[in-house]
Design a protein around this motif. Structure first.
Motif, PDB file in Angstrom:
ATOM      1  N   PRO A  75     124.369  96.464  51.325  1.00  0.00           N
ATOM      2  CA  PRO A  75     125.839  95.535  51.782  1.00  0.00           C
ATOM      3  C   PRO A  75     125.613  94.518  50.749  1.00  0.00           C
ATOM      4  O   PRO A  75     124.189  93.950  51.246  1.00  0.00           O
ATOM      5  CB  PRO A  75     126.476  95.369  53.477  1.00  0.00           C
ATOM      6  CG  PRO A  75     124.869  95.341  53.644  1.00  0.00           C
ATOM      7  CD  PRO A  75     124.141  96.527  53.449  1.00  0.00           C
ATOM      8  N   ILE A  76     126.398  93.992  50.316  1.00  0.00           N
ATOM      9  CA  ILE A  76     126.509  92.899  49.333  1.00  0.00           C
ATOM     10  C   ILE A  76     127.180  91.546  49.069  1.00  0.00           C
ATOM     11  O   ILE A  76     128.581  92.789  49.412  1.00  0.00           O
ATOM     12  CB  ILE A  76     125.732  92.917  47.744  1.00  0.00           C
ATOM     13  CG1 ILE A  76     124.535  93.338  47.375  1.00  0.00           C
ATOM     14  CG2 ILE A  76     126.122  91.579  46.779  1.00  0.00           C
ATOM     15  CD1 ILE A  76     124.472  93.859  46.040  1.00  0.00           C
ATOM     16  N   HIS A  77     127.294  90.708  49.997  1.00  0.00           N
ATOM     17  CA  HIS A  77     128.745  89.994  49.573  1.00  0.00           C
ATOM     18  C   HIS A  77     128.502  88.534  49.568  1.00  0.00           C
ATOM     19  O   HIS A  77     127.576  88.569  48.045  1.00  0.00           O
ATOM     20  CB  HIS A  77     128.452  88.731  51.167  1.00  0.00           C
ATOM     21  CG  HIS A  77     128.554  90.069  52.366  1.00  0.00           C
ATOM     22  ND1 HIS A  77     129.606  89.999  52.547  1.00  0.00           N
ATOM     23  CD2 HIS A  77     127.944  90.728  53.489  1.00  0.00           C
ATOM     24  CE1 HIS A  77     129.717  90.977  53.918  1.00  0.00           C
ATOM     25  NE2 HIS A  77     128.304  91.153  54.207  1.00  0.00           N
ATOM     26  N   GLY A  78     129.033  87.986  48.565  1.00  0.00           N
ATOM     27  CA  GLY A  78     129.621  87.171  47.618  1.00  0.00           C
ATOM     28  C   GLY A  78     128.563  85.942  47.541  1.00  0.00           C
ATOM     29  O   GLY A  78     128.357  85.773  48.503  1.00  0.00           O
ATOM     30  N   ASN A  79     128.591  85.556  46.368  1.00  0.00           N
ATOM     31  CA  ASN A  79     127.925  84.167  46.286  1.00  0.00           C
ATOM     32  C   ASN A  79     128.753  83.199  45.660  1.00  0.00           C
ATOM     33  O   ASN A  79     128.491  83.129  44.261  1.00  0.00           O
ATOM     34  CB  ASN A  79     125.886  84.683  45.385  1.00  0.00           C
ATOM     35  CG  ASN A  79     125.053  83.831  45.082  1.00  0.00           C
ATOM     36  OD1 ASN A  79     125.748  82.341  45.193  1.00  0.00           O
ATOM     37  ND2 ASN A  79     123.902  84.249  45.181  1.00  0.00           N
ATOM     38  N   THR A  80     128.575  82.231  46.434  1.00  0.00           N
ATOM     39  CA  THR A  80     129.606  81.339  45.923  1.00  0.00           C
ATOM     40  C   THR A  80     128.911  80.980  44.554  1.00  0.00           C
ATOM     41  O   THR A  80     129.591  80.183  43.563  1.00  0.00           O
ATOM     42  CB  THR A  80     129.704  80.050  47.128  1.00  0.00           C
ATOM     43  OG1 THR A  80     130.345  80.757  47.965  1.00  0.00           O
ATOM     44  CG2 THR A  80     130.886  78.656  46.221  1.00  0.00           C
ATOM     45  N   ARG A  81     127.479  80.047  44.771  1.00  0.00           N
ATOM     46  CA  ARG A  81     127.027  79.263  43.604  1.00  0.00           C
ATOM     47  C   ARG A  81     126.441  80.337  42.470  1.00  0.00           C
ATOM     48  O   ARG A  81     127.720  79.573  41.565  1.00  0.00           O
ATOM     49  CB  ARG A  81     125.742  79.270  44.296  1.00  0.00           C
ATOM     50  CG  ARG A  81     125.126  77.793  43.051  1.00  0.00           C
ATOM     51  CD  ARG A  81     123.541  78.239  43.462  1.00  0.00           C
ATOM     52  NE  ARG A  81     123.602  76.702  44.645  1.00  0.00           N
ATOM     53  CZ  ARG A  81     122.280  76.947  45.481  1.00  0.00           C
ATOM     54  NH1 ARG A  81     121.207  76.716  44.194  1.00  0.00           N
ATOM     55  NH2 ARG A  81     122.152  76.129  46.345  1.00  0.00           N
TER      56      ARG A  81
END
Ligand code: CUA
Length: 333
Positions: A75-81
């Motif tokens: 499962p992959i979550h957001g990466n803000t940078r």
């Protein structure tokens, strides 16, 4: 990925810059347009290559292997940078290109003082060019003559639908819009030669035939041509015009044979009425009206405005007489 991407980008940019994309630069505006194109190649090729390299890398490295068909990926979550980066970088690039294109556009629209005024009138399916005659009036030409290294201001008009005045060697173009006059500024270069003017807006059945000749000539040759146009033309014989030649090849803007069938000269056009039938038994006055005011005599099954409306201007009186006499003779045998 980085090495493959850099090498592929370098090859792509080199190929993009080596391809000879453009005809000769017939205007000083052309260099601005061409430069926009080259800058876009340099900016867009690496982006395309980066996307493709990442896609191919992922397809190969992260492919499903035998026995993994039912596995779920992590499962992959957001990466803000990352998200900020991939939004900001394209936005900055696009903004930079827009500003650059806007600067190029202001160069293209710059007007010059003492420009040669040429009025361009577009109609289905011909261009007519009007030049000042030095006596406060104008003379008409169906070919566009321009001297080298001269600023020209085109005032563009249309008699019927939207057309578009374009000479590829100029790069720039402008719509001809019914009811208003649009302007195009062009400064010719020293590229003497014979080029094309084309209509660049789909304007009806004859759109693809809506072309005119552009001659960029030396200033001396241009002055000579101007004098010839302004000088009164001799009418009638000696040297009466050859009607058959007019019909098949020389009548402007379009030789009659392009669209009409006429057995006497072996013409087999089918866009317009068959003249062997249509003119049979008709008077010279009617034939003259067909040539000079075709919309007044459109037969059933044909649309108005297909035939050029400007033969009365482009044919000399002697040429018109010759055509009328010739057509009357060969269709009334
Ligand atoms: Cu006029 Cu296309």
């Amino acid at each position: 990925m980085l090495v493959i991407g850099l090498v592929a980008s370098a090859i792509g940019i080199a190929v993009g810059l080596l391809i000879s994309w453009f005809p000769v630069a017939g205007s000083t505006q052309a260099k601005h347009v061409d430069m926009v194109w080259y800058v876009l190649i340099v900016a867009s090729v690496p982006l395309f290559v980066i996307v493709e390299v990442v896609v191919f890398y992922c397809v190969i490295v992260f492919r499903v292997r035998p026995g993994e068909e039912h596995l779920e990926g992590p499962p992959i979550h957001g990466n803000t940078r990352l998200e900020i980066m991939w939004t900001a970088a394209p936005a900055a690039l696009l903004a930079g290109l827009c500003i650059y294109a806007f600067i190029a556009l202001t160069h293209l629209e710059k007007s010059a003082s003492n420009a040669l005024p040429v009025r361009v009138v577009a109609e289905q399916f011909a261009f007519t060019f009007y030049y000042p005659n030095g006596k406060g009036g104008e003379f008409a030409s169906n070919q566009l003559y321009l001297p080298t290294n001269r600023a020209v201001k085109f005032s563009v008009q249309s008699k019927d639908v939207i057309h578009d005045f374009w000479a590829p060697v100029f790069r720039v173009k402008i719509d001809a819009v019914p009811g208003i006059t649009t302007h195009l500024h062009v400064t010719t270069t020293d590229k003497v030669g014979h080029y094309d003017v084309t209509c660049n807006e789909l304007c009806g059945v004859g759109h693809s035939t809506m072309r005119a000749a552009l001659h960029i000539v030396t200033p001396a040759a241009f002055d000579k041509w101007m004098h010839q146009q302004i000088a009164p033309k001799p009418s009638g014989p000696p040297g009466a015009p050859n009607a058959a030649t007019l019909f098949t090849t020389t009548a402007q803007p379009t030789p009659c044979a392009t669209c009409h069938t006429l057995k006497a000269v072996g013409a087999t056009g089918t866009i317009g009425p068959d003249l062997d039938q249509g003119l049979k038994g008709k008077s010279k006055a009617f034939i003259r009206q067909c040539i000079t005011n075709p919309n007044s005599v459109v037969p059933p099954g044909y649309q108005p405005n297909i035939m050029p409306q400007n033969f009365a201007q482009t044919l000399s009186p002697a040429e018109l007489d010759a055509l009328v006499n010739f057509l009357e003779k060969v269709t009334n045998k």
